[in-house]
Design a protein around this motif. Structure first.
Motif, short mmCIF file in Angstrom:
data_model
loop_
_atom_site.label_atom_id
_atom_site.label_comp_id
_atom_site.label_asym_id
_atom_site.label_seq_id
_atom_site.Cartn_x
_atom_site.Cartn_y
_atom_site.Cartn_z
N PRO A 285 54.18 25.75 -3.92
CA PRO A 285 54.99 24.58 -3.46
C PRO A 285 55.54 23.91 -4.65
O PRO A 285 55.18 24.13 -5.88
CB PRO A 285 53.90 23.69 -2.79
CG PRO A 285 52.69 23.95 -3.48
CD PRO A 285 52.54 25.39 -3.82
N ASP A 286 56.85 23.37 -4.38
CA ASP A 286 57.65 22.63 -5.39
C ASP A 286 57.38 21.25 -5.20
O ASP A 286 57.60 20.51 -4.27
CB ASP A 286 59.18 22.83 -5.39
CG ASP A 286 60.10 22.05 -6.20
OD1 ASP A 286 59.63 21.79 -7.35
OD2 ASP A 286 60.95 21.82 -6.23
N LEU A 287 56.66 20.68 -6.26
CA LEU A 287 55.97 19.20 -6.21
C LEU A 287 56.58 18.29 -7.27
O LEU A 287 56.15 17.44 -7.58
CB LEU A 287 54.56 19.37 -6.47
CG LEU A 287 53.52 19.99 -5.27
CD1 LEU A 287 52.29 19.98 -6.00
CD2 LEU A 287 53.83 19.33 -3.87
N LEU A 322 55.39 23.63 4.53
CA LEU A 322 55.60 22.34 3.69
C LEU A 322 56.93 22.14 3.13
O LEU A 322 57.68 23.04 2.89
CB LEU A 322 54.81 22.77 2.33
CG LEU A 322 54.36 21.44 1.40
CD1 LEU A 322 53.77 20.36 1.89
CD2 LEU A 322 54.00 21.94 0.20
N LEU A 323 57.51 21.00 3.71
CA LEU A 323 59.20 20.91 3.57
C LEU A 323 59.34 19.40 2.91
O LEU A 323 58.50 18.56 3.33
CB LEU A 323 59.86 20.99 5.03
CG LEU A 323 59.57 22.40 5.84
CD1 LEU A 323 60.19 22.24 7.19
CD2 LEU A 323 60.13 23.38 5.04
N VAL A 332 60.87 12.46 1.78
CA VAL A 332 59.30 12.46 1.95
C VAL A 332 59.09 14.22 2.11
O VAL A 332 59.87 15.03 2.33
CB VAL A 332 59.08 12.37 3.50
CG1 VAL A 332 59.28 10.81 3.67
CG2 VAL A 332 59.80 12.84 4.44
N LEU A 333 57.68 14.50 1.85
CA LEU A 333 57.22 15.80 1.85
C LEU A 333 56.25 15.80 2.99
O LEU A 333 55.44 15.10 3.38
CB LEU A 333 56.37 16.05 0.63
CG LEU A 333 55.81 17.37 0.32
CD1 LEU A 333 57.10 18.29 -0.01
CD2 LEU A 333 55.00 17.36 -0.84
N ALA A 380 51.91 15.67 8.75
CA ALA A 380 51.61 14.52 7.62
C ALA A 380 52.88 14.35 6.79
O ALA A 380 53.29 15.25 6.43
CB ALA A 380 50.40 14.92 6.82
N ARG A 381 52.99 13.06 6.70
CA ARG A 381 54.32 12.85 5.75
C ARG A 381 53.98 11.88 4.69
O ARG A 381 53.27 10.96 4.78
CB ARG A 381 55.44 12.46 6.60
CG ARG A 381 56.01 13.27 7.69
CD ARG A 381 57.06 12.65 8.09
NE ARG A 381 57.68 13.65 9.37
CZ ARG A 381 57.22 13.42 10.73
NH1 ARG A 381 56.28 12.60 10.89
NH2 ARG A 381 57.68 14.27 11.70
N VAL A 382 54.27 12.13 3.19
CA VAL A 382 54.22 11.38 2.26
C VAL A 382 55.30 11.30 1.44
O VAL A 382 56.31 11.93 1.49
CB VAL A 382 52.93 11.73 1.21
CG1 VAL A 382 51.67 11.90 1.84
CG2 VAL A 382 53.34 13.10 0.78
#
Length: 394
Positions: A285-287, A322-323, A332-333, A380-382
């Motif tokens: 993932p790109d974080l 994961l978007l 948001v992620l 789930a969104r953060v």
């Protein structure tokens, strides 16, 4: 920890409670003894011999009784506190002795009204002191008209000011007591919150690891005795998972563990495959710009979601997405875990989903979970950017 201890020491003073040590007792005695300076005039008047034997003995007994009642009121919170009715009775005793002694023995005894005013300010409710203290001053002045108007005039303002000063001291004592109670409540809430955090961590850690150990144990059992090499590999995996679970628990207990999303994605692939579930997981993932807290809570969410799929769903397919999305509240992620199983039994959310909801809310995120078609979906969104990044337009 040092700062908390200093704050505790600063607030933990003997005001508003009985003295617990010899030092606190002496401090309180010194504080009360300072106010006894106004007894010098009555004592000097008795020692000078201006009165007859009967008057001298009567004055000495009256002064002793007055001081005893006054000190008992001041120390009323030592041992068993006085009831409100007893306090009023003792104040009335002071209110009788002060004018009686001053009227019969002279102006030197007008200082007793200072103690009457102090006792009213220290023991009565604030609203009652608004009339009790001025009444004490007025009574002193009326007695002074008979024994010495000049002395009464000099003491009039002092009686009022000292009485209301004691009202302020009483309010300070009450505030200190309330602050001490509030501090104890905050400490209790902090302890409860820490226990809840530890319970969530242990549930998420052990639930995932033990489920994986159970699955691999079942696989090893089915492979014996026909496939001993594959069974040995499963046993080796069990040992590795159990050792890692022990490390994770230790880190969670010390409060330093921050799970990484990339590691959890790899672990999810292994767990789902071991359970016979066809898994679709994203690549690395790109974080970039994602706060550590947001990444950690998504990692916990993924771990709990995969554990639920393995243990409860009965699914044979599971997809993980994961978007990054742009919303009105900012970027948001979004993590989505969806399976084609039954979704488990029961209509109420379990401890895992409840813990995830609490974690996400603390990180500023949200959780959606429920039936979706023929399976179960968790979203789930953060926030994908810190508050500073959002404020600067990054």
């Amino acid at each position: 920890m040092t700062e908390d201890r200093q704050t505790s020491d600063a607030l933990d003073n003997p005001m508003g409670r009985p003295p617990r040590t010899r030092r606190e007792l002496w401090v309180k005695l010194l504080w009360i003894g300072v106010w006894l300076v106004f007894l010098s005039s009555p004592v000097q008047d008795l020692a000078d011999g201006h009165h007859g034997t009967g008057a001298t003995w009567g004055g000495a007994l009256g002064l002793t009784a007055f001081v005893g009642v006054y000190l008992s009121l001041v120390f009323r919170n030592m041992g068993r506190p006085y009831s409100g009715r007893l306090v009023i009775v003792l104040l009335l005793v002071l209110g009788v002795l002060a004018p009686l002694l001053a009227y019969t023995l002279g102006a030197a005894w007008l200082g007793l009204f200072v103690y009457l005013s102090v006792a009213c300010g220290a023991t009565l409710p604030p609203r009652a002191t608004y009339w009790a203290i001025p009444a004490s001053a007025a009574l002193m002045y009326l007695v002074g008209l008979h024994t010495g108007e000049a002395e009464a005039r000099d003491l009039l303002l002092l009686v009022v000011l000292i009485g209301f000063a004691m009202v302020g001291v009483g309010q300070l004592v009450r505030t200190t007591v309330e602050l001490r109670k509030a501090r104890a409540t905050v400490a209790q809430l902090a302890a409860n919150e820490e226990r809840l955090r530890l319970a969530r961590d242990l549930h998420d850690l052990l639930g995932h690891s033990l489920s994986l150990i159970t699955l691999k144990s079942e696989l090893a059992g089915r492979m014996l005795p026909g496939q001993p090499e594959k069974a040995a590999q499963q046993v080796a995996d069990i040992e590795r998972v159990s050792r890692q679970a022990l490390v994770d628990v230790r880190e969670a207990v010390t409060g330093y563990r921050r799970p990484r999303l990339a590691a959890e994605l790899a672990g999810a692939q292994v767990a789902l495959t071991a359970a016979g579930v066809a898994a679709e997981t994203p690549a690395e993932p790109d974080l970039t710009g994602v706060p550590e807290e947001a990444e950690a809570v998504l990692a916990w969410t993924l771990r709990e979601a995969v554990t639920n799929v393995v243990r409860h769903s009965g699914a044979d397919r599971c997809s993980v997405e994961l978007l990054r999305r742009q919303t009105l509240d900012g970027p948001v992620l979004e993590l989505t875990v969806q399976d084609n199983g039954s979704g488990g039994s029961g209509t109420l959310p379990g401890n895992g989903l409840t813990g995830l909801t609490e974690r996400l809310e603390k990180a500023g995120g949200t959780l959606e979970a429920g039936r979706a078609g023929r399976g179960f979906r968790l979203v789930a969104r953060v926030p994908a950017a810190t508050a500073a990044d959002v404020g600067s337009g990054a």
